[in-house]
Motif scaffolding. Structure first.
Motif, mmCIF file in Angstrom:
data_model
loop_
_atom_site.group_PDB
_atom_site.id
_atom_site.type_symbol
_atom_site.label_atom_id
_atom_site.label_comp_id
_atom_site.label_asym_id
_atom_site.label_seq_id
_atom_site.Cartn_x
_atom_site.Cartn_y
_atom_site.Cartn_z
ATOM 1 N N GLN A 7 2.709 -0.947 -7.275
ATOM 2 C CA GLN A 7 3.099 -0.174 -8.029
ATOM 3 C C GLN A 7 3.454 0.723 -8.495
ATOM 4 N N SER A 20 0.914 -0.811 -0.251
ATOM 5 C CA SER A 20 -0.306 0.372 -0.376
ATOM 6 C C SER A 20 0.471 1.371 0.314
ATOM 7 N N SER A 65 -4.795 -7.921 -2.006
ATOM 8 C CA SER A 65 -4.386 -7.471 -3.037
ATOM 9 C C SER A 65 -2.404 -7.148 -3.214
ATOM 10 N N ASN A 66 -1.864 -7.316 -4.092
ATOM 11 C CA ASN A 66 -0.675 -7.756 -4.262
ATOM 12 C C ASN A 66 -0.165 -5.640 -3.964
ATOM 13 N N GLY A 67 -0.740 -4.321 -4.470
ATOM 14 C CA GLY A 67 -0.150 -3.594 -4.702
ATOM 15 C C GLY A 67 1.480 -2.981 -5.100
ATOM 16 N N HIS A 114 -0.267 -14.245 -12.737
ATOM 17 C CA HIS A 114 -0.979 -12.486 -13.038
ATOM 18 C C HIS A 114 -0.156 -12.184 -11.353
ATOM 19 N N TYR A 115 0.673 -13.165 -11.132
ATOM 20 C CA TYR A 115 1.193 -12.736 -9.962
ATOM 21 C C TYR A 115 1.577 -11.392 -9.775
ATOM 22 N N SER A 143 2.799 3.988 -1.069
ATOM 23 C CA SER A 143 2.372 4.330 -2.825
ATOM 24 C C SER A 143 3.547 3.809 -3.701
ATOM 25 N N ALA A 179 1.499 -8.699 -12.441
ATOM 26 C CA ALA A 179 0.428 -7.801 -13.677
ATOM 27 C C ALA A 179 0.137 -7.136 -13.299
ATOM 28 N N SER A 180 -0.108 -6.351 -11.765
ATOM 29 C CA SER A 180 0.061 -5.062 -11.015
ATOM 30 C C SER A 180 0.985 -3.941 -11.128
ATOM 31 N N TRP A 181 2.663 -4.425 -10.911
ATOM 32 C CA TRP A 181 3.799 -3.601 -10.774
ATOM 33 C C TRP A 181 4.281 -3.440 -11.942
ATOM 34 N N HIS A 182 3.378 -2.293 -12.539
ATOM 35 C CA HIS A 182 3.895 -1.559 -13.960
ATOM 36 C C HIS A 182 5.019 -0.858 -14.153
#
Length: 538
Positions: free
Chosen positions: A468, A440, A464-466, A487-488, A442, A490-493
Protein backbone atom coordinates in the motif's frame (compact mmCIF):
# COMPACT_ATOMS: atom_id res chain seq x y z
CA UNK A 1 8.11 63.25 81.57
CA UNK A 2 5.22 62.37 79.30
CA UNK A 3 6.29 65.09 76.90
CA UNK A 4 9.83 63.70 76.86
CA UNK A 5 8.64 60.16 76.16
CA UNK A 6 6.36 61.42 73.41
CA UNK A 7 9.28 63.24 71.88
CA UNK A 8 11.45 60.09 72.03
CA UNK A 9 8.76 57.99 70.35
CA UNK A 10 8.45 60.61 67.62
CA UNK A 11 12.21 60.72 66.99
CA UNK A 12 12.55 56.92 66.98
CA UNK A 13 9.60 56.63 64.59
CA UNK A 14 11.18 59.15 62.27
CA UNK A 15 14.48 57.26 62.48
CA UNK A 16 12.79 53.95 61.55
CA UNK A 17 11.09 55.54 58.55
CA UNK A 18 14.36 57.17 57.45
CA UNK A 19 16.35 53.91 57.75
CA UNK A 20 13.69 51.92 55.92
CA UNK A 21 13.70 54.42 53.05
CA UNK A 22 17.48 54.30 52.99
CA UNK A 23 17.67 50.50 52.92
CA UNK A 24 14.81 49.99 50.42
CA UNK A 25 16.97 50.51 47.31
CA UNK A 26 19.38 47.93 48.66
CA UNK A 27 16.63 45.36 49.26
CA UNK A 28 15.06 45.72 45.80
CA UNK A 29 17.28 47.23 43.06
CA UNK A 30 15.99 50.24 41.15
CA UNK A 31 14.69 49.51 37.65
CA UNK A 32 16.78 51.44 35.13
CA UNK A 33 14.83 52.19 31.98
CA UNK A 34 16.29 52.40 28.49
CA UNK A 35 18.32 55.58 27.99
CA UNK A 36 16.78 58.03 25.53
CA UNK A 37 19.89 58.19 23.35
CA UNK A 38 19.78 54.40 23.06
CA UNK A 39 16.06 54.41 22.29
CA UNK A 40 16.48 57.05 19.59
CA UNK A 41 19.38 55.16 18.00
CA UNK A 42 17.23 52.02 17.78
CA UNK A 43 14.29 53.88 16.24
CA UNK A 44 16.56 55.59 13.71
CA UNK A 45 18.13 52.23 12.89
CA UNK A 46 14.78 50.60 12.11
CA UNK A 47 13.77 53.57 9.94
CA UNK A 48 16.71 52.78 7.66
CA UNK A 49 14.98 49.65 6.34
CA UNK A 50 11.93 49.18 4.08
CA UNK A 51 9.92 46.80 6.21
CA UNK A 52 7.13 44.91 4.47
CA UNK A 53 3.83 43.79 5.95
CA UNK A 54 4.85 40.15 6.50
CA UNK A 55 3.75 38.49 9.78
CA UNK A 56 7.37 38.18 10.87
CA UNK A 57 7.69 41.97 11.01
CA UNK A 58 4.64 42.82 13.12
CA UNK A 59 6.93 43.40 16.10
CA UNK A 60 8.15 46.67 14.50
CA UNK A 61 4.97 48.49 15.57
CA UNK A 62 5.81 47.82 19.23
CA UNK A 63 9.02 49.83 18.86
CA UNK A 64 7.80 53.32 19.82
CA UNK A 65 8.67 56.13 22.20
CA UNK A 66 5.74 55.40 24.47
CA UNK A 67 7.30 52.16 25.78
CA UNK A 68 10.55 51.20 27.42
CA UNK A 69 12.97 50.07 24.70
CA UNK A 70 14.51 47.54 27.08
CA UNK A 71 11.30 45.55 26.64
CA UNK A 72 11.26 45.71 22.84
CA UNK A 73 11.62 42.53 20.83
CA UNK A 74 15.25 41.55 20.41
CA UNK A 75 16.58 44.20 22.76
CA UNK A 76 18.42 43.49 25.99
CA UNK A 77 19.65 46.23 28.31
CA UNK A 78 22.18 46.39 31.07
CA UNK A 79 20.20 45.99 34.28
CA UNK A 80 22.09 48.71 36.11
CA UNK A 81 22.58 51.51 33.60
CA UNK A 82 19.91 50.88 30.95
CA UNK A 83 22.34 50.67 28.04
CA UNK A 84 21.49 48.40 25.09
CA UNK A 85 23.95 45.48 25.25
CA UNK A 86 22.29 42.93 22.96
CA UNK A 87 20.37 43.22 19.69
CA UNK A 88 18.92 40.03 18.23
CA UNK A 89 16.79 40.71 15.15
CA UNK A 90 17.43 37.45 13.31
CA UNK A 91 14.83 36.56 10.65
CA UNK A 92 13.55 40.14 10.57
CA UNK A 93 13.92 40.64 6.80
CA UNK A 94 15.61 44.03 6.81
CA UNK A 95 15.87 43.78 3.00
CA UNK A 96 18.62 46.35 2.52
CA UNK A 97 22.28 47.10 3.19
CA UNK A 98 23.92 48.21 6.41
CA UNK A 99 25.16 51.74 5.74
CA UNK A 100 28.43 53.08 7.17
CA UNK A 101 26.42 55.93 8.77
CA UNK A 102 23.86 53.56 10.27
CA UNK A 103 22.46 54.46 13.66
CA UNK A 104 23.36 50.94 14.75
CA UNK A 105 26.88 52.17 15.36
CA UNK A 106 25.63 54.66 17.97
CA UNK A 107 24.94 51.72 20.29
CA UNK A 108 28.44 51.92 21.75
CA UNK A 109 27.72 49.51 24.61
CA UNK A 110 26.56 46.69 22.33
CA UNK A 111 28.06 43.28 23.16
CA UNK A 112 25.93 40.88 21.12
CA UNK A 113 24.69 41.52 17.57
CA UNK A 114 22.57 38.97 15.71
CA UNK A 115 21.26 39.96 12.27
CA UNK A 116 21.21 36.49 10.72
CA UNK A 117 18.61 35.63 8.07
CA UNK A 118 17.65 39.29 7.59
CA UNK A 119 18.20 39.50 3.83
CA UNK A 120 21.02 41.97 4.39
CA UNK A 121 22.83 42.96 1.20
CA UNK A 122 25.98 44.79 0.20
CA UNK A 123 29.25 44.89 2.12
CA UNK A 124 29.93 44.87 5.85
CA UNK A 125 30.60 48.45 6.84
CA UNK A 126 34.01 49.21 8.35
CA UNK A 127 32.09 51.16 11.01
CA UNK A 128 31.28 47.84 12.65
CA UNK A 129 34.80 48.02 14.05
CA UNK A 130 33.78 51.04 16.13
CA UNK A 131 31.63 48.84 18.38
CA UNK A 132 34.62 48.02 20.56
CA UNK A 133 32.66 46.14 23.22
CA UNK A 134 31.27 43.48 20.85
CA UNK A 135 31.88 39.89 21.92
CA UNK A 136 29.65 38.13 19.35
CA UNK A 137 28.58 38.94 15.78
CA UNK A 138 26.19 36.79 13.75
CA UNK A 139 25.50 37.94 10.18
CA UNK A 140 24.94 34.48 8.72
CA UNK A 141 22.35 33.55 6.05
CA UNK A 142 22.29 36.90 4.27
CA UNK A 143 23.47 38.19 0.89
CA UNK A 144 26.56 40.02 2.03
CA UNK A 145 29.44 40.45 -0.40
CA UNK A 146 32.97 41.81 -0.45
CA UNK A 147 35.49 41.29 2.32
CA UNK A 148 35.64 41.08 6.08
CA UNK A 149 36.58 44.66 7.06
CA UNK A 150 40.06 45.08 8.53
CA UNK A 151 38.52 47.25 11.25
CA UNK A 152 36.89 44.14 12.72
CA UNK A 153 40.34 43.05 13.90
CA UNK A 154 40.19 45.96 16.44
CA UNK A 155 37.45 44.20 18.34
CA UNK A 156 39.79 42.24 20.48
CA UNK A 157 36.98 41.11 22.76
CA UNK A 158 35.24 39.16 19.99
CA UNK A 159 34.72 35.51 20.90
CA UNK A 160 32.03 34.58 18.33
CA UNK A 161 32.00 35.39 14.59
CA UNK A 162 29.48 33.76 12.25
CA UNK A 163 29.38 34.90 8.61
CA UNK A 164 28.36 31.61 7.01
CA UNK A 165 25.95 31.34 4.08
CA UNK A 166 26.63 34.67 2.37
CA UNK A 167 28.26 35.71 -0.91
CA UNK A 168 31.74 36.78 0.25
CA UNK A 169 34.33 36.38 -2.51
CA UNK A 170 37.50 37.87 -1.01
CA UNK A 171 40.39 36.53 1.05
CA UNK A 172 40.43 36.44 4.84
CA UNK A 173 42.57 39.02 6.67
CA UNK A 174 46.25 38.06 6.31
CA UNK A 175 46.86 38.24 10.04
CA UNK A 176 44.07 37.03 12.31
CA UNK A 177 46.15 36.54 15.43
CA UNK A 178 44.74 39.80 16.87
CA UNK A 179 41.44 38.08 17.73
CA UNK A 180 42.88 37.08 21.10
CA UNK A 181 39.60 35.83 22.60
CA UNK A 182 38.08 34.17 19.53
CA UNK A 183 36.33 30.86 20.25
CA UNK A 184 33.87 30.38 17.37
CA UNK A 185 34.70 31.28 13.74
CA UNK A 186 32.33 30.22 10.93
CA UNK A 187 32.67 31.52 7.36
CA UNK A 188 31.40 28.38 5.63
CA UNK A 189 29.19 28.40 2.51
CA UNK A 190 30.68 31.45 0.85
CA UNK A 191 33.20 31.91 -1.97
CA UNK A 192 36.25 32.95 0.02
CA UNK A 193 39.53 32.40 -1.82
CA UNK A 194 43.18 32.33 -0.90
CA UNK A 195 45.42 30.04 1.08
CA UNK A 196 44.80 28.28 4.37
CA UNK A 197 44.57 30.91 7.18
CA UNK A 198 47.50 29.71 9.29
CA UNK A 199 47.49 32.71 11.62
CA UNK A 200 43.97 31.85 12.79
CA UNK A 201 45.24 28.73 14.51
CA UNK A 202 47.70 30.61 16.68
CA UNK A 203 44.73 31.68 18.83
CA UNK A 204 44.76 29.46 21.91
CA UNK A 205 41.10 30.16 22.81
CA UNK A 206 39.80 28.79 19.49
CA UNK A 207 37.20 26.01 19.86
CA UNK A 208 35.17 25.88 16.63
CA UNK A 209 36.37 26.66 13.09
CA UNK A 210 34.30 26.09 9.94
CA UNK A 211 35.80 27.06 6.56
CA UNK A 212 33.80 24.56 4.51
CA UNK A 213 32.15 25.19 1.13
CA UNK A 214 34.51 27.89 -0.10
CA UNK A 215 37.30 28.19 -2.68
CA UNK A 216 40.36 28.05 -0.43
CA UNK A 217 43.42 26.53 -2.11
CA UNK A 218 46.84 25.14 -1.27
CA UNK A 219 48.08 22.93 1.51
CA UNK A 220 46.60 22.69 4.98
CA UNK A 221 49.30 23.94 7.32
CA UNK A 222 49.39 24.83 11.00
CA UNK A 223 51.84 27.39 12.37
CA UNK A 224 54.46 26.21 14.83
CA UNK A 225 53.41 28.77 17.42
CA UNK A 226 50.05 27.25 18.32
CA UNK A 227 49.72 25.72 21.73
CA UNK A 228 49.52 21.98 22.32
CA UNK A 229 46.87 22.84 24.93
CA UNK A 230 44.56 24.10 22.17
CA UNK A 231 40.85 23.96 22.95
CA UNK A 232 39.85 23.33 19.31
CA UNK A 233 37.17 20.61 19.17
CA UNK A 234 35.62 21.18 15.68
CA UNK A 235 37.50 21.75 12.42
CA UNK A 236 35.51 21.97 9.18
CA UNK A 237 37.48 22.22 5.91
CA UNK A 238 35.22 20.27 3.56
CA UNK A 239 34.44 21.15 -0.06
CA UNK A 240 37.33 23.48 -0.83
CA UNK A 241 40.37 23.07 -3.07
CA UNK A 242 42.94 22.14 -0.47
CA UNK A 243 45.66 19.79 -1.66
CA UNK A 244 48.75 18.09 -0.30
CA UNK A 245 48.81 15.63 2.61
CA UNK A 246 47.01 15.76 5.93
CA UNK A 247 49.61 17.52 8.09
CA UNK A 248 51.23 15.54 10.90
CA UNK A 249 50.93 18.64 13.08
CA UNK A 250 47.16 18.20 13.31
CA UNK A 251 47.94 15.84 16.20
CA UNK A 252 48.61 18.89 18.39
CA UNK A 253 44.86 19.56 18.66
CA UNK A 254 44.40 17.08 21.46
CA UNK A 255 40.82 18.16 22.18
CA UNK A 256 39.66 17.73 18.58
CA UNK A 257 36.44 15.72 18.38
CA UNK A 258 35.20 16.34 14.81
CA UNK A 259 37.34 16.68 11.67
CA UNK A 260 35.76 17.38 8.27
CA UNK A 261 38.07 17.40 5.20
CA UNK A 262 35.80 15.84 2.57
CA UNK A 263 35.61 17.17 -0.97
CA UNK A 264 39.17 18.41 -1.48
CA UNK A 265 42.27 17.17 -3.31
CA UNK A 266 44.06 15.83 -0.25
CA UNK A 267 46.66 13.20 -1.14
CA UNK A 268 48.86 10.61 0.55
CA UNK A 269 47.91 8.33 3.42
CA UNK A 270 46.26 8.98 6.77
CA UNK A 271 49.10 10.09 9.09
CA UNK A 272 49.74 7.93 12.13
CA UNK A 273 49.96 11.06 14.25
CA UNK A 274 46.14 11.19 14.21
CA UNK A 275 46.24 8.27 16.66
CA UNK A 276 47.19 10.85 19.32
CA UNK A 277 43.77 12.49 18.95
CA UNK A 278 42.15 10.33 21.61
CA UNK A 279 39.02 12.51 21.72
CA UNK A 280 38.34 12.33 17.97
CA UNK A 281 34.99 10.65 17.26
CA UNK A 282 33.93 11.94 13.81
CA UNK A 283 36.30 11.70 10.84
CA UNK A 284 35.15 12.74 7.35
CA UNK A 285 37.71 12.34 4.53
CA UNK A 286 35.46 11.42 1.58
CA UNK A 287 36.05 12.65 -1.98
CA UNK A 288 39.80 13.05 -1.85
CA UNK A 289 42.80 11.18 -3.30
CA UNK A 290 43.92 9.28 -0.22
CA UNK A 291 45.66 5.92 -0.69
CA UNK A 292 46.98 2.91 1.19
CA UNK A 293 45.63 1.13 4.23
CA UNK A 294 42.96 2.35 6.58
CA UNK A 295 44.90 2.38 9.89
CA UNK A 296 43.57 0.35 12.79
CA UNK A 297 43.45 3.23 15.27
CA UNK A 298 40.48 4.65 13.33
CA UNK A 299 38.20 1.81 14.47
CA UNK A 300 37.61 3.63 17.75
CA UNK A 301 35.70 6.37 15.90
CA UNK A 302 31.91 6.52 16.01
CA UNK A 303 31.57 8.11 12.54
CA UNK A 304 33.98 7.46 9.68
CA UNK A 305 33.34 8.40 6.04
CA UNK A 306 36.17 7.55 3.64
CA UNK A 307 34.21 7.16 0.40
CA UNK A 308 35.51 8.20 -3.05
CA UNK A 309 39.20 7.65 -2.33
CA UNK A 310 41.82 5.09 -3.37
CA UNK A 311 42.05 2.97 -0.21
CA UNK A 312 42.78 -0.70 -0.90
CA UNK A 313 43.02 -2.53 2.44
CA UNK A 314 42.50 -2.45 6.21
CA UNK A 315 45.06 -2.68 8.96
CA UNK A 316 44.13 -5.41 11.46
CA UNK A 317 43.02 -4.31 14.88
CA UNK A 318 42.27 -6.07 18.15
CA UNK A 319 40.93 -3.00 19.96
CA UNK A 320 37.27 -2.38 20.75
CA UNK A 321 35.37 -0.98 17.79
CA UNK A 322 32.77 1.73 18.38
CA UNK A 323 31.77 2.68 14.82
CA UNK A 324 28.12 3.63 14.27
CA UNK A 325 28.40 5.19 10.80
CA UNK A 326 30.81 3.62 8.29
CA UNK A 327 31.06 4.71 4.65
CA UNK A 328 33.81 3.02 2.62
CA UNK A 329 32.09 3.24 -0.76
CA UNK A 330 33.86 4.04 -4.04
CA UNK A 331 37.32 2.81 -3.14
CA UNK A 332 39.51 -0.10 -4.27
CA UNK A 333 38.93 -2.50 -1.37
CA UNK A 334 39.10 -6.14 -2.40
CA UNK A 335 38.97 -9.61 -0.94
CA UNK A 336 36.27 -11.12 1.28
CA UNK A 337 33.71 -9.25 3.34
CA UNK A 338 35.59 -7.64 6.29
CA UNK A 339 34.53 -9.86 9.19
CA UNK A 340 35.46 -7.28 11.83
CA UNK A 341 32.27 -5.47 10.81
CA UNK A 342 30.36 -8.32 12.49
CA UNK A 343 31.71 -7.04 15.82
CA UNK A 344 30.10 -3.62 15.44
CA UNK A 345 27.24 -3.84 17.92
CA UNK A 346 26.04 -0.24 17.51
CA UNK A 347 26.37 0.02 13.73
CA UNK A 348 23.60 2.18 12.21
CA UNK A 349 24.86 2.91 8.68
CA UNK A 350 27.03 0.68 6.46
CA UNK A 351 28.08 1.46 2.89
CA UNK A 352 30.61 -0.81 1.14
CA UNK A 353 29.26 -0.17 -2.34
CA UNK A 354 31.33 0.24 -5.49
CA UNK A 355 34.40 -1.71 -4.42
CA UNK A 356 36.01 -5.01 -5.41
CA UNK A 357 34.80 -7.20 -2.53
CA UNK A 358 34.10 -10.84 -3.35
CA UNK A 359 33.15 -14.07 -1.60
CA UNK A 360 29.97 -14.53 0.38
CA UNK A 361 28.15 -12.19 2.72
CA UNK A 362 28.79 -13.80 6.14
CA UNK A 363 25.96 -14.96 8.43
CA UNK A 364 27.78 -13.30 11.35
CA UNK A 365 26.52 -9.97 9.98
CA UNK A 366 23.33 -10.74 11.88
CA UNK A 367 25.19 -9.55 15.00
CA UNK A 368 25.50 -6.02 13.61
CA UNK A 369 22.22 -5.77 11.74
CA UNK A 370 20.14 -5.29 14.89
CA UNK A 371 20.80 -1.53 14.96
CA UNK A 372 21.32 -0.97 11.23
CA UNK A 373 19.07 1.49 9.41
CA UNK A 374 20.85 1.42 6.03
CA UNK A 375 23.07 -1.20 4.38
CA UNK A 376 24.50 -0.76 0.89
CA UNK A 377 26.66 -3.51 -0.68
CA UNK A 378 25.87 -2.48 -4.25
CA UNK A 379 28.25 -3.04 -7.15
CA UNK A 380 30.75 -5.56 -5.79
CA UNK A 381 31.34 -9.23 -6.62
CA UNK A 382 29.65 -10.88 -3.66
CA UNK A 383 28.46 -14.39 -4.47
CA UNK A 384 26.52 -17.22 -2.87
CA UNK A 385 23.14 -16.76 -1.27
CA UNK A 386 21.97 -13.62 0.48
CA UNK A 387 22.00 -15.03 4.05
CA UNK A 388 18.83 -15.22 6.09
CA UNK A 389 20.06 -12.72 8.70
CA UNK A 390 17.19 -10.26 8.98
CA UNK A 391 15.18 -11.71 11.88
CA UNK A 392 16.17 -8.84 14.20
CA UNK A 393 16.59 -6.13 11.53
CA UNK A 394 13.53 -4.21 12.69
CA UNK A 395 15.19 -0.80 12.19
CA UNK A 396 16.45 -1.44 8.65
CA UNK A 397 15.08 1.16 6.21
CA UNK A 398 17.25 0.60 3.14
CA UNK A 399 18.88 -2.56 1.76
CA UNK A 400 20.76 -2.48 -1.55
CA UNK A 401 22.70 -5.55 -2.69
CA UNK A 402 22.25 -4.89 -6.41
CA UNK A 403 24.88 -5.57 -9.09
CA UNK A 404 26.59 -8.52 -7.43
CA UNK A 405 26.59 -12.26 -8.15
CA UNK A 406 24.17 -13.40 -5.48
CA UNK A 407 22.14 -16.52 -6.13
CA UNK A 408 19.81 -18.94 -4.41
CA UNK A 409 16.56 -18.16 -2.62
CA UNK A 410 15.21 -14.84 -1.45
CA UNK A 411 15.66 -14.61 2.38
CA UNK A 412 12.29 -15.00 4.12
CA UNK A 413 13.52 -13.20 7.24
CA UNK A 414 13.08 -9.89 5.38
CA UNK A 415 9.47 -10.12 6.50
CA UNK A 416 10.73 -8.87 9.90
CA UNK A 417 12.03 -5.59 8.45
CA UNK A 418 8.94 -3.58 9.37
CA UNK A 419 10.71 -0.23 8.77
CA UNK A 420 12.00 -1.17 5.31
CA UNK A 421 11.45 1.53 2.68
CA UNK A 422 13.84 0.53 -0.10
CA UNK A 423 14.85 -2.96 -1.24
CA UNK A 424 16.99 -3.58 -4.33
CA UNK A 425 18.49 -6.87 -5.49
CA UNK A 426 18.86 -5.79 -9.13
CA UNK A 427 21.33 -7.60 -11.42
CA UNK A 428 22.03 -10.76 -9.46
CA UNK A 429 21.17 -14.44 -10.02
CA UNK A 430 18.52 -14.89 -7.35
CA UNK A 431 16.14 -17.68 -8.33
CA UNK A 432 12.83 -17.75 -6.49
CA UNK A 433 9.14 -17.00 -6.80
CA UNK A 434 7.82 -13.47 -6.49
CA UNK A 435 8.02 -12.52 -2.78
CA UNK A 436 4.39 -11.47 -2.47
CA UNK A 437 4.73 -11.62 1.32
CA UNK A 438 6.70 -8.35 1.16
CA UNK A 439 3.33 -6.68 0.57
CA UNK A 440 2.77 -6.71 4.33
CA UNK A 441 5.65 -4.25 4.86
CA UNK A 442 3.63 -1.08 5.30
CA UNK A 443 6.59 1.31 4.76
CA UNK A 444 8.01 -0.21 1.58
CA UNK A 445 8.33 2.53 -1.10
CA UNK A 446 10.79 1.05 -3.61
CA UNK A 447 11.11 -2.59 -4.71
CA UNK A 448 13.67 -3.47 -7.40
CA UNK A 449 13.88 -7.15 -8.46
CA UNK A 450 15.08 -6.38 -11.99
CA UNK A 451 17.48 -8.68 -13.90
CA UNK A 452 17.42 -11.84 -11.80
CA UNK A 453 15.95 -15.31 -12.27
CA UNK A 454 12.64 -14.86 -10.49
CA UNK A 455 9.91 -17.05 -11.96
CA UNK A 456 6.26 -18.00 -11.70
CA UNK A 457 3.16 -15.82 -11.41
CA UNK A 458 3.00 -12.32 -10.00
CA UNK A 459 -0.65 -12.79 -9.13
CA UNK A 460 -2.20 -15.30 -6.72
CA UNK A 461 -5.97 -15.42 -6.59
CA UNK A 462 -6.16 -16.02 -2.83
CA UNK A 463 -3.23 -13.80 -1.74
CA UNK A 464 -3.65 -10.11 -0.93
CA UNK A 465 -1.42 -7.85 -2.96
CA UNK A 466 -0.59 -5.43 -0.12
CA UNK A 467 2.16 -2.93 -1.07
CA UNK A 468 0.00 0.00 0.00
CA UNK A 469 3.00 2.38 0.28
CA UNK A 470 4.76 1.24 -2.86
CA UNK A 471 5.81 3.96 -5.30
CA UNK A 472 8.36 2.17 -7.46
CA UNK A 473 8.46 -1.48 -8.53
CA UNK A 474 10.73 -2.96 -11.20
CA UNK A 475 10.47 -6.68 -11.88
CA UNK A 476 11.60 -6.56 -15.51
CA UNK A 477 14.10 -8.99 -17.08
CA UNK A 478 12.95 -12.02 -15.07
CA UNK A 479 10.96 -15.16 -15.90
CA UNK A 480 7.57 -14.24 -14.46
CA UNK A 481 4.57 -15.82 -16.17
CA UNK A 482 0.78 -15.79 -16.05
CA UNK A 483 -1.79 -13.05 -16.42
CA UNK A 484 -2.59 -9.89 -14.52
CA UNK A 485 -6.28 -9.08 -13.86
CA UNK A 486 -7.46 -5.47 -14.26
CA UNK A 487 -7.71 -4.95 -10.50
CA UNK A 488 -4.07 -6.00 -9.83
CA UNK A 489 -2.94 -2.47 -8.97
CA UNK A 490 -6.19 -1.41 -7.31
CA UNK A 491 -4.81 -1.49 -3.74
CA UNK A 492 -1.60 0.38 -4.60
CA UNK A 493 -3.07 3.75 -3.69
CA UNK A 494 0.20 5.66 -3.15
CA UNK A 495 1.22 4.96 -6.74
CA UNK A 496 -1.48 7.28 -8.00
CA UNK A 497 0.20 10.35 -6.48
CA UNK A 498 3.15 12.45 -7.52
CA UNK A 499 5.92 13.14 -5.02
CA UNK A 500 8.67 15.73 -5.25
CA UNK A 501 11.21 14.77 -2.65
CA UNK A 502 8.87 14.42 0.32
CA UNK A 503 9.45 10.75 1.06
CA UNK A 504 12.56 9.44 2.75
CA UNK A 505 13.41 7.18 -0.19
CA UNK A 506 12.85 9.64 -3.04
CA UNK A 507 16.51 10.39 -3.59
CA UNK A 508 17.29 6.68 -3.73
CA UNK A 509 14.54 6.00 -6.20
CA UNK A 510 15.83 8.78 -8.44
CA UNK A 511 19.04 6.93 -9.14
CA UNK A 512 17.15 3.77 -10.03
CA UNK A 513 14.84 5.59 -12.38
CA UNK A 514 17.14 8.40 -13.49
CA UNK A 515 14.58 11.19 -13.05
CA UNK A 516 14.74 14.52 -11.30
CA UNK A 517 11.16 14.19 -10.09
CA UNK A 518 10.00 10.85 -8.75
CA UNK A 519 6.97 9.55 -10.57
CA UNK A 520 5.34 6.42 -9.24
CA UNK A 521 5.96 3.68 -11.78
CA UNK A 522 5.96 -0.05 -12.32
CA UNK A 523 8.04 -1.99 -14.85
CA UNK A 524 7.01 -5.53 -15.77
CA UNK A 525 8.56 -5.59 -19.24
CA UNK A 526 10.77 -8.33 -20.71
CA UNK A 527 8.95 -11.10 -18.87
CA UNK A 528 6.85 -13.92 -20.26
CA UNK A 529 3.58 -12.49 -19.01
CA UNK A 530 0.70 -12.70 -21.42
CA UNK A 531 0.12 -9.08 -20.50
CA UNK A 532 3.61 -7.65 -20.33
CA UNK A 533 3.53 -3.95 -19.60
CA UNK A 534 5.63 -0.94 -18.74
CA UNK A 535 3.19 1.26 -16.86
CA UNK A 536 4.00 4.80 -15.66
CA UNK A 537 1.34 5.97 -13.25
CA UNK A 538 1.39 9.79 -13.18
Amino acid sequence: MMILLSHCYCVSGFFVIYVSLLLHPLASPTLHFCRHDQRDALLDFIDEFPFDESPTNTWVTSWNKSSDCCHWKGVTCDGKYGQVISLELNESFLNSSLKSSSSLFRLQYLRHLNLSSCNLQGEISSSLGNLSRLTSVDLSYNKLVGAIPVSLAKLTKLSYISLNSNNFTSTLPSDMSGFHNLEHFDVSKNSFVGSFPKSLFSISSLQYVSLGDNQFTGAVEFVNTFSSSSKLHFLGLSRNRFDGPIPESISKFLNLRQLYMSGNNVTGSIPRSISKLVNLTDLHLSNNKLIGQVPSFLWRMTTMTLSHNLFSSFENSSQETLIQILDLSYNSFQGPFPHWICKLKGLRYLDLSNNLFNGSIPPCLSNSIVSLTEMNLRNNSFGGALPDIFVDATKLRSLDVSHNQLEGKFPNSLINCKALQLLSVESNRIKDEFPYWLGSLSSLNVLILRSNEFYGPLYHRHVSNGFQSLRVMDVSHNDFTGTLPPHYFASWHVMTTLTEGNDYMCHEAHRFRGRNVLHSWTTLASTDLKRSVNIPIP
